[in-house]
Motif scaffolding. Sequence first.
Motif, PDB file in Angstrom:
ATOM      1  N   VAL A   1     -18.782   1.995   4.697  1.00  0.00           N
ATOM      2  CA  VAL A   1     -17.319   2.064   4.639  1.00  0.00           C
ATOM      3  C   VAL A   1     -16.822   1.680   3.244  1.00  0.00           C
ATOM      4  O   VAL A   1     -15.845   2.244   2.741  1.00  0.00           O
TER       5      VAL A   1
ATOM      6  N   ASN B   1     -10.202  -1.118   2.919  1.00  0.00           N
ATOM      7  CA  ASN B   1     -11.420  -0.454   3.395  1.00  0.00           C
ATOM      8  C   ASN B   1     -12.550  -1.448   3.633  1.00  0.00           C
ATOM      9  O   ASN B   1     -13.288  -1.324   4.619  1.00  0.00           O
ATOM     10  N   THR B   2     -12.707  -2.417   2.735  1.00  0.00           N
ATOM     11  CA  THR B   2     -13.776  -3.402   2.919  1.00  0.00           C
ATOM     12  C   THR B   2     -13.519  -4.255   4.154  1.00  0.00           C
ATOM     13  O   THR B   2     -14.442  -4.552   4.917  1.00  0.00           O
TER      14      THR B   2
ATOM     15  N   TYR C   1       0.817  -1.215   0.000  1.00  0.00           N
ATOM     16  CA  TYR C   1       0.000   0.000   0.000  1.00  0.00           C
ATOM     17  C   TYR C   1       0.854   1.270   0.000  1.00  0.00           C
ATOM     18  O   TYR C   1       0.516   2.258  -0.658  1.00  0.00           O
TER      19      TYR C   1
ATOM     20  N   ALA D   1     -10.761   5.492  -3.565  1.00  0.00           N
ATOM     21  CA  ALA D   1     -10.131   4.736  -4.650  1.00  0.00           C
ATOM     22  C   ALA D   1     -10.346   5.423  -5.997  1.00  0.00           C
ATOM     23  O   ALA D   1      -9.456   5.398  -6.855  1.00  0.00           O
TER      24      ALA D   1
ATOM     25  N   LEU E   1      -6.634  -0.437  -2.024  1.00  0.00           N
ATOM     26  CA  LEU E   1      -7.471   0.450  -1.203  1.00  0.00           C
ATOM     27  C   LEU E   1      -8.797  -0.213  -0.855  1.00  0.00           C
ATOM     28  O   LEU E   1      -9.258  -0.136   0.296  1.00  0.00           O
ATOM     29  N   MET E   2      -9.438  -0.843  -1.827  1.00  0.00           N
ATOM     30  CA  MET E   2     -10.750  -1.449  -1.567  1.00  0.00           C
ATOM     31  C   MET E   2     -10.639  -2.663  -0.657  1.00  0.00           C
ATOM     32  O   MET E   2     -11.540  -2.928   0.144  1.00  0.00           O
TER      33      MET E   2
ATOM     34  N   GLY F   1     -14.585   3.977   0.831  1.00  0.00           N
ATOM     35  CA  GLY F   1     -13.374   3.491   0.173  1.00  0.00           C
ATOM     36  C   GLY F   1     -13.421   3.664  -1.331  1.00  0.00           C
ATOM     37  O   GLY F   1     -12.407   3.979  -1.963  1.00  0.00           O
TER      38      GLY F   1
END
Length: 361
Positions: free
Chosen positions: A287, A249-250, A210, A295, A245-246, A291
């Motif tokens: 959330v 965040n997920t 990341y 993203a 990112l996803m 995200g």
Amino acid sequence: MTEISSGKLSEHNGAPPDAKDHHAADRRAILMLLAAAVALHVLLAVTGLWRPLAWLAIVGSFVILVIVCERIGRMVPLRGRAAYERTLAFGFPALVLLLWQFAGDYGLINPTWFPQPSRIAAGLWDMTVRYDRFSETSLIGRPWLIPEYLARDGWAGVWNLLSESHVLATLGRVFVGFVLGAIPGILLGVVMGINQTVRLMLDTTLSAVYVLPKIAIFPIVMLIFANPFGEGPKILVVALAVFILMTINTMAGVRGIEKVYLMAGRNYGANGWQMMRHVIIPGAMPVIFAGLRIALGTAMIVIISVEFLRAKQGVGFITFYYWEVLNPEKMYAGLLVVMMLGVLLTYGLQALQRRMMPWQR
């Protein structure tokens, strides 16, 4: 009973008496603040100090403007709140553009490197209507010629016309990369959120990847493809940025679901699929969409950076090209197009969020 009736009548006619007193005080304060702003500029102009102290006067005026808007916000009724907030949201950028124009016209900033908005608008118009015969490209693909090309060459002609567009080239790369990264990222994030073993195995690796600048791994991505200068590497680097990112965040959204919702689902006898569909996904969706917005912005940043480096078409390419040839008006126009695309894509994502999360309306 009389007091209650009079209170209701007063509230029906407008604000309660004490609120009216506050509003009157706010009106007096607003008039005094506006008078102070005008007096400041008049005093500096009379003494000949306005130009050397122009930016100090502008900053002071901005502070006064913020206070005035705060006071006005107190007086706005509930039914007019949405209009007031829209006015602030769109009025302030318009005010900044007017200040920019004024500062350029009066020499407060260097108009060579910071051209006025009117010159940027003229550059944007020229980019929009002009076809570059050398690169065989245009900004938006000359959609006004679609009927002519459709009648002459059919849909193949329309496709050739639109394929010359810098905007559509950038949007196509963003959309494909965004979808290819978001869907598997959401799926893996859900798995990591509900399965501790998978989370422990992948969390450290994802955290390490990341922090890498995505533009830094673009040369490595280019080595994967047979055609390193084609569309594949550009799309893949966007997909990688969105995917990481996803996933993170997920995973955070799934792990942040209130335990009482999970217990309620189990108590009602929901099986694994039903828990996933009716509890976990809806519970993590706020959330997830937060995200997605991050993203989407990251995808735009990555693709513009990639187009700076390795592209012959795209909004990032023309922005960098006009910087190279020292045409600041069109360079700023390219940046303006990037910002407009970001706003439009964000609004589109918000519309999708309202449709998929009707309970939050």
